[in-house]
Design a protein around this motif. Structure first.
Motif, short mmCIF file in Angstrom:
data_model
loop_
_atom_site.label_atom_id
_atom_site.label_comp_id
_atom_site.label_asym_id
_atom_site.label_seq_id
_atom_site.Cartn_x
_atom_site.Cartn_y
_atom_site.Cartn_z
N MET A 125 -9.17 -1.80 12.38
CA MET A 125 -8.91 -1.89 10.92
C MET A 125 -7.67 -2.75 10.68
O MET A 125 -6.90 -3.07 11.58
CB MET A 125 -8.74 -0.46 10.35
N ALA A 126 -7.53 -3.16 9.46
CA ALA A 126 -6.44 -4.07 9.08
C ALA A 126 -5.06 -3.45 9.28
O ALA A 126 -4.90 -2.23 9.26
CB ALA A 126 -6.61 -4.46 7.62
N THR A 127 -4.09 -4.30 9.49
CA THR A 127 -2.69 -3.89 9.62
C THR A 127 -2.09 -3.54 8.27
O THR A 127 -2.25 -4.29 7.31
CB THR A 127 -1.84 -5.04 10.20
N LEU A 128 -1.38 -2.42 8.19
CA LEU A 128 -0.76 -2.01 6.93
C LEU A 128 0.76 -1.97 7.07
O LEU A 128 1.28 -1.55 8.10
CB LEU A 128 -1.26 -0.62 6.52
N THR A 129 1.46 -2.40 6.03
CA THR A 129 2.91 -2.34 6.00
C THR A 129 3.36 -1.90 4.63
O THR A 129 2.72 -2.26 3.63
CB THR A 129 3.55 -3.73 6.23
N LYS A 130 4.43 -1.13 4.53
CA LYS A 130 4.99 -0.84 3.21
C LYS A 130 5.56 -2.11 2.63
O LYS A 130 6.31 -2.83 3.30
CB LYS A 130 6.10 0.22 3.34
N ALA A 131 5.21 -2.40 1.39
CA ALA A 131 5.65 -3.67 0.81
C ALA A 131 7.17 -3.74 0.72
O ALA A 131 7.77 -4.78 0.97
CB ALA A 131 5.04 -3.85 -0.57
N THR A 132 7.81 -2.62 0.39
CA THR A 132 9.26 -2.62 0.21
C THR A 132 10.00 -2.86 1.52
O THR A 132 11.19 -3.16 1.52
CB THR A 132 9.73 -1.29 -0.39
N ALA A 133 9.28 -2.73 2.64
CA ALA A 133 9.90 -3.00 3.93
C ALA A 133 10.24 -4.48 4.10
O ALA A 133 11.03 -4.85 4.95
CB ALA A 133 8.97 -2.56 5.06
N ASN A 134 9.67 -5.31 3.25
CA ASN A 134 9.84 -6.76 3.41
C ASN A 134 10.89 -7.35 2.48
O ASN A 134 10.76 -8.48 2.02
CB ASN A 134 8.52 -7.49 3.14
N GLY A 135 11.89 -6.59 2.11
CA GLY A 135 12.91 -7.14 1.23
C GLY A 135 12.38 -7.30 -0.19
O GLY A 135 11.95 -6.32 -0.78
#
Lengths: 238, 238
Positions: A1-11
């Motif tokens: 499945m696709a990779t997920l990241t918290k958006a706020t983790a990216n500045g």
DNA sequence: CGGGATCTTGAGGATGCTCAACGCTAGTGG
DNA sequence: CCACTAGCGTTGAGCATCCTCAAGATCCCG
């Protein structure tokens, strides 16, 4: 499945997003972007990976920020109709019903922002301009759908191909690409399933368009439109 | 051209409207209906009369309160694709662009409420529930459009007809009509232009479905579905 | 009861599909 | 750096579905 990241983790992800100008978030003021990002999950899907599956509970909406995807329906015996291709700035997943009625799969590597439906609803309540924008995008999408019904119901194979290439080229120039160049991230079978043809017919029509000097090809996946005017005439069946 | 009347001239028009339950106005509270009616114009169009014309400035939105209409696009040489039929409760005319991209014509006598776009926009601002309702209706419409692309792109003539009859029947039972009866206010050419076929093929397929006992006819314009299950199987291509 | 529109049926033909083989190319691993 | 290979694209031959053109049947409205 696709990779997920918290958006706020990216500045400050939204501030530098290359899709914002074309997307639903374009109507938000700078100071509201943080609110949007706080509810977003970043997602990266490899070619072939699903974004949504038919019948699956419609729990998320998506904003494509890069890449391309196909959206399609299938019959029990496997016949497939691609109802649209998604590119940077496109929106996916707003459903009145409980479940998705279609499937979406990445064609290239796709990057997208994902929102849980309840969160997204809250944001629509909070930002009426965004809801209005969504309504206008829905209207544009409907217009394209009508156009495509005309293609599927009434145009010949050659007319379908011409329409398709012109639309791809227009689309990519709208997104800031070169004029009169149709980049095709999808294969011939995808094009066929979009246009209601077979891949053989697509191939033959491409060959013929090349032979008549309307387009040239740089590999199978990139067409250059040499005579836009004539191609338009062909597309409209005149 | 169609007959126009001020809606407020008819006493309490919305309160007794037979379409309200199915329409965008269904979300409004009783006390807000007067506000709606104050902005509405009643319209009555005879069979064949246009509601909107392609290219015309998109100045109005419409709510169909009774009757049936066809919405279609045409190619320069006259080929026509009907993109949908409108019935009681349907909404027409919300455009992101300046001009209508399609035509709409009455099939039977059509009665509708018409709103000037600026007025309608104001009402959407005023009644967020109505805007949300519109967004959900747009999503449903999109779902139907996708379904229809599958029909046009990938189904055989028999499958198309089966799908069409089932949809008409379901639609009319949703609006409170009998089960398994498809009333067809449109002629064979309209059906053909909706399904991407010719009227001859439509006729032949109807005959064949009658012969195989799936449906019976009461005149050419009314079909009774005798074996819904089998017709469904046919429609899905299994 | 008449007549025009609509619907049905028939015969022949064209467009695009099916099935099959071959060529190309990009990506992989030696 | 090159050979290999698997997936993708192209081309060909025969065929099915649906279209075209034409004529006859039916229906509905005056």
């Amino acid at each position: 499945m696709a990779t997920l990241t918290k958006a706020t983790a990216n500045g400050e992800p939204c501030a530098s997003c290359e899709a914002r100008a074309f997307s639903i978030c374009g109507v938000l003021r700078e100071q509201d972007l943080a609110r949007l990002a706080s509810a977003a999950t970043f997602l990266e899907a490899a070619p072939g990976e699903p974004l949504v599956r038919r019948g699956q509970a419609a729990q998320h909406v998506f904003n494509i920020s890069a890449g391309a995807a196909r959206v399609f329906k299938t019959l029990p015996d496997g016949r497939r109709q691609i109802v649209g291709f998604l590119f940077r700035g496109d929106f996916l997943g707003w459903e009145a019903e409980e479940a998705y009625a279609y499937e979406a799969e990445a064609l290239t590597v796709v990057r997208a922002c994902r929102f849980a439906r309840p969160d997204f609803r809250d944001m629509l309540d909070e930002f009426p301009a965004m809801e209005r924008r969504l309504l206008c995008m829905a209207s544009d999408e409907m217009r394209e759908a009508h156009e495509h019904m005309l293609v599927l119901g009434r145009k010949s194979a050659a007319e379908r191909l011409a329409t398709f290439l012109l639309r791809l080229a227009r689309r990519s120039s709208n997104l800031g690409g070169a004029e009169n160049v149709a980049d095709m991230p999808m294969n011939r079978a995808d094009i066929a399933d979009y246009l209601g043809l077979t891949s053989e017919t697509v191939s033959r029509q491409m060959t013929q368009m090349k032979a008549s000097g309307l387009v040239s090809f740089e590999g199978a996946r990139r067409a250059r439109i040499l005579r836009p005017q004539q191609l338009e005439t062909l597309a409209e069946g005149r």
